[in-house]
Motif scaffolding. Structure first.
Motif, PDB file in Angstrom:
ATOM      1  N   ARG A 187       4.500  -1.968  -9.685  1.00 16.76           N
ATOM      2  CA  ARG A 187       3.549  -2.618 -10.591  1.00 16.76           C
ATOM      3  C   ARG A 187       3.816  -4.112 -10.697  1.00 16.76           C
ATOM      4  O   ARG A 187       2.889  -4.915 -10.792  1.00 16.76           O
ATOM      5  CB  ARG A 187       3.622  -1.967 -11.980  1.00 16.76           C
ATOM      6  CG  ARG A 187       2.515  -2.430 -12.927  1.00 16.76           C
ATOM      7  CD  ARG A 187       2.574  -1.711 -14.270  1.00 16.76           C
ATOM      8  NE  ARG A 187       3.775  -2.058 -15.023  1.00 16.76           N
ATOM      9  CZ  ARG A 187       4.801  -1.238 -15.225  1.00 16.76           C
ATOM     10  NH1 ARG A 187       4.782  -0.015 -14.713  1.00 16.76           N
ATOM     11  NH2 ARG A 187       5.853  -1.626 -15.910  1.00 16.76           N
ATOM     12  N   GLY A 191       0.811  -1.211   0.000  1.00 13.17           N
ATOM     13  CA  GLY A 191       0.000   0.000   0.000  1.00 13.17           C
ATOM     14  C   GLY A 191       0.841   1.256   0.000  1.00 13.17           C
ATOM     15  O   GLY A 191       2.066   1.212  -0.067  1.00 13.17           O
ATOM     16  N   ASP A 192       0.205   2.395   0.085  1.00 15.96           N
ATOM     17  CA  ASP A 192       0.872   3.689   0.073  1.00 15.96           C
ATOM     18  C   ASP A 192       0.944   4.195   1.515  1.00 15.96           C
ATOM     19  O   ASP A 192      -0.004   4.785   2.018  1.00 15.96           O
ATOM     20  CB  ASP A 192       0.077   4.663  -0.801  1.00 15.96           C
ATOM     21  CG  ASP A 192       0.756   6.014  -0.913  1.00 15.96           C
ATOM     22  OD1 ASP A 192       1.753   6.229  -0.223  1.00 15.96           O
ATOM     23  OD2 ASP A 192       0.280   6.844  -1.699  1.00 15.96           O
ATOM     24  N   ILE A 228       4.579   5.133  -3.953  1.00 17.28           N
ATOM     25  CA  ILE A 228       3.670   4.503  -4.897  1.00 17.28           C
ATOM     26  C   ILE A 228       3.944   3.003  -4.940  1.00 17.28           C
ATOM     27  O   ILE A 228       5.070   2.554  -4.699  1.00 17.28           O
ATOM     28  CB  ILE A 228       3.826   5.137  -6.298  1.00 17.28           C
ATOM     29  CG1 ILE A 228       2.705   4.672  -7.226  1.00 17.28           C
ATOM     30  CG2 ILE A 228       5.195   4.859  -6.877  1.00 17.28           C
ATOM     31  CD1 ILE A 228       2.652   5.463  -8.514  1.00 17.28           C
ATOM     32  N   VAL A 229       2.917   2.235  -5.236  1.00 17.15           N
ATOM     33  CA  VAL A 229       2.998   0.784  -5.238  1.00 17.15           C
ATOM     34  C   VAL A 229       3.745   0.300  -6.489  1.00 17.15           C
ATOM     35  O   VAL A 229       3.489   0.775  -7.588  1.00 17.15           O
ATOM     36  CB  VAL A 229       1.590   0.171  -5.204  1.00 17.15           C
ATOM     37  CG1 VAL A 229       1.654  -1.346  -5.310  1.00 17.15           C
ATOM     38  CG2 VAL A 229       0.864   0.576  -3.928  1.00 17.15           C
ATOM     39  N   ASN A 282      -2.826  -1.930  -6.840  1.00 20.81           N
ATOM     40  CA  ASN A 282      -2.587  -0.694  -6.082  1.00 20.81           C
ATOM     41  C   ASN A 282      -3.522  -0.666  -4.882  1.00 20.81           C
ATOM     42  O   ASN A 282      -4.522   0.062  -4.852  1.00 20.81           O
ATOM     43  CB  ASN A 282      -2.817   0.521  -6.980  1.00 20.81           C
ATOM     44  CG  ASN A 282      -2.341   1.810  -6.327  1.00 20.81           C
ATOM     45  OD1 ASN A 282      -1.785   1.792  -5.239  1.00 20.81           O
ATOM     46  ND2 ASN A 282      -2.562   2.914  -6.988  1.00 20.81           N
ATOM     47  N   THR A 283      -3.198  -1.498  -3.891  1.00 25.77           N
ATOM     48  CA  THR A 283      -4.059  -1.646  -2.721  1.00 25.77           C
ATOM     49  C   THR A 283      -3.204  -1.931  -1.492  1.00 25.77           C
ATOM     50  O   THR A 283      -2.163  -2.589  -1.607  1.00 25.77           O
ATOM     51  CB  THR A 283      -5.073  -2.791  -2.921  1.00 25.77           C
ATOM     52  OG1 THR A 283      -5.784  -3.026  -1.694  1.00 25.77           O
ATOM     53  CG2 THR A 283      -4.369  -4.081  -3.310  1.00 25.77           C
ATOM     54  N   SER A 320       1.263   7.713 -10.955  1.00 22.06           N
ATOM     55  CA  SER A 320       1.208   8.692  -9.874  1.00 22.06           C
ATOM     56  C   SER A 320       1.390  10.083 -10.464  1.00 22.06           C
ATOM     57  O   SER A 320       2.232  10.302 -11.336  1.00 22.06           O
ATOM     58  CB  SER A 320       2.309   8.418  -8.842  1.00 22.06           C
ATOM     59  OG  SER A 320       2.350   9.461  -7.881  1.00 22.06           O
ATOM     60  N   THR A 334       6.169   1.018 -11.625  1.00 19.59           N
ATOM     61  CA  THR A 334       5.234   1.420 -10.573  1.00 19.59           C
ATOM     62  C   THR A 334       3.894   1.759 -11.199  1.00 19.59           C
ATOM     63  O   THR A 334       3.782   1.966 -12.405  1.00 19.59           O
ATOM     64  CB  THR A 334       5.746   2.671  -9.825  1.00 19.59           C
ATOM     65  OG1 THR A 334       5.955   3.730 -10.780  1.00 19.59           O
ATOM     66  CG2 THR A 334       7.039   2.384  -9.095  1.00 19.59           C
ATOM     67  N   HIS A 335       2.874   1.814 -10.367  1.00 26.31           N
ATOM     68  CA  HIS A 335       1.570   2.291 -10.831  1.00 26.31           C
ATOM     69  C   HIS A 335       1.640   3.795 -11.087  1.00 26.31           C
ATOM     70  O   HIS A 335       2.559   4.487 -10.659  1.00 26.31           O
ATOM     71  CB  HIS A 335       0.490   1.967  -9.788  1.00 26.31           C
ATOM     72  CG  HIS A 335       0.116   0.522  -9.759  1.00 26.31           C
ATOM     73  ND1 HIS A 335      -0.803  -0.029 -10.624  1.00 26.31           N
ATOM     74  CD2 HIS A 335       0.546  -0.505  -8.970  1.00 26.31           C
ATOM     75  CE1 HIS A 335      -0.939  -1.313 -10.380  1.00 26.31           C
ATOM     76  NE2 HIS A 335      -0.127  -1.629  -9.379  1.00 26.31           N
TER      77      HIS A 335
END
Length: 238
Positions: free
Chosen positions: A144, A134-135, A141-142, A192-193, A220, A217-218
């Motif tokens: 990927r 998580g963040d 950032i999470v 992204n959780t 942002s 990364t996801h």
């Protein structure tokens, strides 16, 4: 009136003491509860990790904005001073069974980070991995994808072809051998959780080293956001 004040003060002191006790024992309670919730799995914890809390400064590397320390060490019989960067959230923080700490990348999001997880003695069997990604700070950032490459320890350098990890870490207790890759790397897609994400990579035996590559990364909107992982745990089945 005095009695009310005394009772109120006692309640406040009791609450503070209770909070301090919970803060000290919280990680242990959390770990015990998690292992009770997943009784068919037993976690394995690494003996060492890299990157550690300190990293040597490379020649020409900028120290702007970084916290540094200077240490004295003996190199080839003479004392030298070495400058080290203090890593605020090192790899060990993602393997400490505590969701209040986390590993955070020190590089640009465009650079894939590697975390080397060493087990000494080697783990006889792995089956699953659980990741909390998580963040934790709203500034991270999470990742990927996580790629995991598994290595066994060969006590003597093998005569057959052996693929070794990049920049194989030195271990003074393991002289005269090397880590050799076993099986194909596996890649896990992370959501992204902040919830636990559990993956199975099949049975891997006699593992002495796992190299984790953080691949991308996801999205942002924060250009300074870095990849971060709250917690990683490896499990086997009994």
């Amino acid at each position: 009136m005095l009695g009310v004040l005394v009772v109120g003060a006692a309640l406040v002191i009791g609450a503070i003491k209770g909070w301090q006790y919970g803060a000290r024992h919280g990680p242990h309670w959390f770990s015990a509860a998690r292992e009770r919730v997943f009784p068919r799995f037993r976690p394995h914890h690494p003996s060492s990790l890299f990157p550690t809390r300190y990293e040597a400064v490379k020649p020409g590397e900028s120290l702007k904005g970084a916290e540094t320390i200077k240490v004295r060490k003996t190199v080839r019989g003479r004392k030298v001073t070495q400058t080290l960067i203090v890593v605020p959230h090192p790899a060990v923080d993602a393997f400490d069974r505590n969701l209040s700490t986390y590993w955070q990348s020190t590089t640009s999001r465009r650079i894939w980070d590697r975390v080397r997880v060493t087990f000494n003695p080697p783990v006889k069997e792995f089956n699953d991995v659980a990741v909390f990604a998580g963040d934790p700070t709203a500034k991270t950032i999470v990742p990927r994808e996580l790629q995991m490459t598994f290595y066994t320890w060969e006590p003597h350098r093998p005569t057959t072809e052996c693929t070794v990890p990049p920049a194989e870490p030195k271990n003074p207790q393991r002289k005269g051998g090397t880590f050799c890759v076993t099986g194909k790397p596996v890649v896990f897609q992370l959501l992204n959780t902040p919830a636990e994400q559990r993956f199975s990579f099949g049975t891997r035996r006699d593992i002495g080293l796992i190299v984790i590559t953080i691949r991308g990364t996801h999205h942002s909107d924060n250009p300074k956001a870095k990849a971060a992982i709250t917690d990683i745990e490896f499990f086997d089945r009994f």
